[in-house]
Each structure stands twice: as structure tokens, then as C-alpha cells.
Scaffold this motif. Structure first.
Motif, short mmCIF file in Angstrom:
data_model
loop_
_atom_site.label_atom_id
_atom_site.label_comp_id
_atom_site.label_asym_id
_atom_site.label_seq_id
_atom_site.Cartn_x
_atom_site.Cartn_y
_atom_site.Cartn_z
N LYS A 1 29.76 81.24 20.86
CA LYS A 1 31.03 81.41 21.58
C LYS A 1 31.06 82.65 22.47
CE LYS A 1 33.94 83.65 18.10
NZ LYS A 1 34.65 84.71 18.75
N ASN B 1 27.45 64.70 32.27
CA ASN B 1 28.03 65.98 31.84
C ASN B 1 27.77 67.07 32.87
OD1 ASN B 1 29.34 66.06 29.02
ND2 ASN B 1 27.63 64.64 28.81
N GLN C 1 28.54 64.96 22.46
CA GLN C 1 29.46 65.67 23.35
C GLN C 1 29.74 67.07 22.83
OE1 GLN C 1 30.36 64.32 26.40
NE2 GLN C 1 30.77 66.49 26.68
N ASN C 2 29.90 67.22 21.51
CA ASN C 2 30.09 68.55 20.93
C ASN C 2 28.87 69.43 21.18
OD1 ASN C 2 32.60 67.76 19.98
ND2 ASN C 2 31.90 67.41 17.89
N TYR C 3 27.69 68.84 21.11
CA TYR C 3 26.45 69.57 21.37
C TYR C 3 26.45 70.12 22.79
CZ TYR C 3 21.38 70.24 21.98
OH TYR C 3 20.13 70.75 22.25
N ASN D 1 30.01 76.14 26.72
CA ASN D 1 30.51 77.41 26.18
C ASN D 1 29.69 78.61 26.62
OD1 ASN D 1 32.59 76.11 24.92
ND2 ASN D 1 31.71 76.22 22.88
N GLN E 1 30.21 61.58 19.46
CA GLN E 1 31.00 62.80 19.35
C GLN E 1 30.10 64.00 19.09
OE1 GLN E 1 34.48 63.03 19.98
NE2 GLN E 1 33.71 65.11 20.22
N HIS E 2 29.04 63.82 18.28
CA HIS E 2 28.08 64.92 18.06
C HIS E 2 27.42 65.29 19.39
CE1 HIS E 2 24.80 67.36 16.51
NE2 HIS E 2 24.03 66.67 17.33
N PRO F 1 28.32 75.24 14.89
CA PRO F 1 29.61 75.36 15.56
C PRO F 1 30.08 76.81 15.67
CG PRO F 1 29.66 73.54 14.01
CD PRO F 1 28.37 74.28 13.76
N ASN G 1 29.05 70.64 24.74
CA ASN G 1 30.12 71.63 24.87
C ASN G 1 29.74 72.97 24.24
OD1 ASN G 1 31.65 69.69 26.17
ND2 ASN G 1 32.87 69.19 24.36
N GLU G 2 29.17 72.93 23.05
CA GLU G 2 28.83 74.17 22.33
C GLU G 2 27.68 74.92 23.00
OE1 GLU G 2 29.84 75.74 19.38
OE2 GLU G 2 31.44 74.34 18.84
#
Length: 178
Positions: free
Chosen positions: A80, A154, A103-105, A112, A100-101, A76, A107-108
Motif C-alpha cells: 500500500k 486492465n 482483479q484483486n491481484y 496500488n 476476483q482474485h 493484501p 489492483n494490489e
């Protein structure tokens, strides 16, 4: 004399290419991570062979860049300030993790970094298919149809072109990108 230790976050030059190792994590499989602190004595269990560290690899050449994230894990915040035109996204296990993992994957690692294209990697059956044979989805690392639907949804939502590599064909990963 030709070896040198890489330092995380420090670009290394190879001719006109710059390569930077960035912190990452292996996909959350329950048996990855950790370090081997004493010699293993065979026979050893597969879970005894710990991976140490995982990295994402940023490659730059001129004004173009791509990021290789070989496993469906991430550190995480580690990306950035990283920008990449293309992300080669490890997708093994997508569909078996917490949504959730997943989607976070995305996004990150994709959103990003401002990627305009994702090329799915680590989805194919690399254990039984030999060089030159058609690439086929692995049944050991997730549901291919779910993974593709996840990527396409996505991609459409974020304006990212999603592709698969073609069987054993050279690929210009920037073809058609501005």
C-alpha cells in the motif's frame, strides 16, 4: 562472510541499487505455502516440498524503481505504501483462478503501486525451451490469450503500458516512460 540474512521490509544497498524484500504469496495453486518442519526422506511427494515464504522484490536505482512479483499471488495491503514505475508481473495461472482474485491481484500489485508499465513474466515455457530458443507460452500455467486480454484490458483502463519481454534481448524497462 559474504552472506547476510535479509529482513523483510528493510532496504539493502548494493552500490547504487537498493533492494527490498516485501511480503507476498505464491499464486493460489492449492499446493503452495507452508514450511518444512522436519527433514524429508526421499522419495518424497512434490507436495512435501513446501515453499516457506514468498516475496515481492522492490529495486530502486536513483529516481527509478521496479517491482518483481514472480508469482500471481499477493499479500493484501503489503504494497500500500510502495511506489514502482515498472512492475514485472508474474502471470502464470491467470485464467485459471477466481476472476476476483485476478482483479484483486492487478489492483494490489499494479494499481496500488502506481506503476506506469507492466512487463509480464512467468508465462513462458521454461521447462522445455532452452536458452536462445524463442519464448513460447506454457500450456501448464494458464491460457496465454486470456492472460494477455486480461492485462491489456486492465492496462487500458488504468493507463498502464503492458509489454512482454523480447526473446533473449536486453530491455530498457523505462524506455519511453516519463
Amino acid at each position: 562472510t559474504q552472506f547476510r540474512a535479509a529482513k523483510t521490509g528493510a532496504p539493502m544497498q548494493f552500490g547504487r541499487f537498493s533492494v527490498t524484500l516485501l511480503p507476498s504469496r505464491h499464486a493460489p495453486t492449492g499446493f503452495t505455502g507452508g514450511e518444512i518442519t522436519s527433514p524429508l526422506k526421499p522419495p518424497a511427494r512434490v507436495t512435501d516440498y513446501l515453499e516457506g515464504a514468498s516475496y515481492a522484490v522492490l529495486v530502486r536505482h536513483g529516481d527509478k524503481s521496479f517491482l518483481i512479483n514472480g508469482s500471481a499471488g499477493f499479500e493484501p495491503g503489503a504494497l500500500k505504501d510502495i511506489r514502482a514505475d515498472v512492475v514485472m508481473l508474474g502471470t502464470g495461472g491467470i485464467g485459471t483462478f477466481d476472476p476476483q482474485h485476478e482483479q484483486n491481484y492487478w489492483n494490489e500489485v499494479v494499481k496500488n503501486t502506481g506503476a506506469k508499465r507492466v512487463i509480464a513474466i512467468h508465462w513462458d515455457d521454461f521447462m522445455t525451451v532452452g536458452a536462445g530458443a524463442p519464448l513460447t507460452p506454457s500450456t501448464l500455467i494458464g491460457d496465454f490469450d486470456y492472460m494477455m486480454a486480461f492485462l491489456k484490458t486492465n492496462g487500458e483502463n488504468d493507463g498502464v503500458d503492458v509489454r512482454l519481454p523480447q526473446d533473449w534481448q536486453p530491455m530498457n524497462i523505462w524506455d519511453g516512460l516519463n
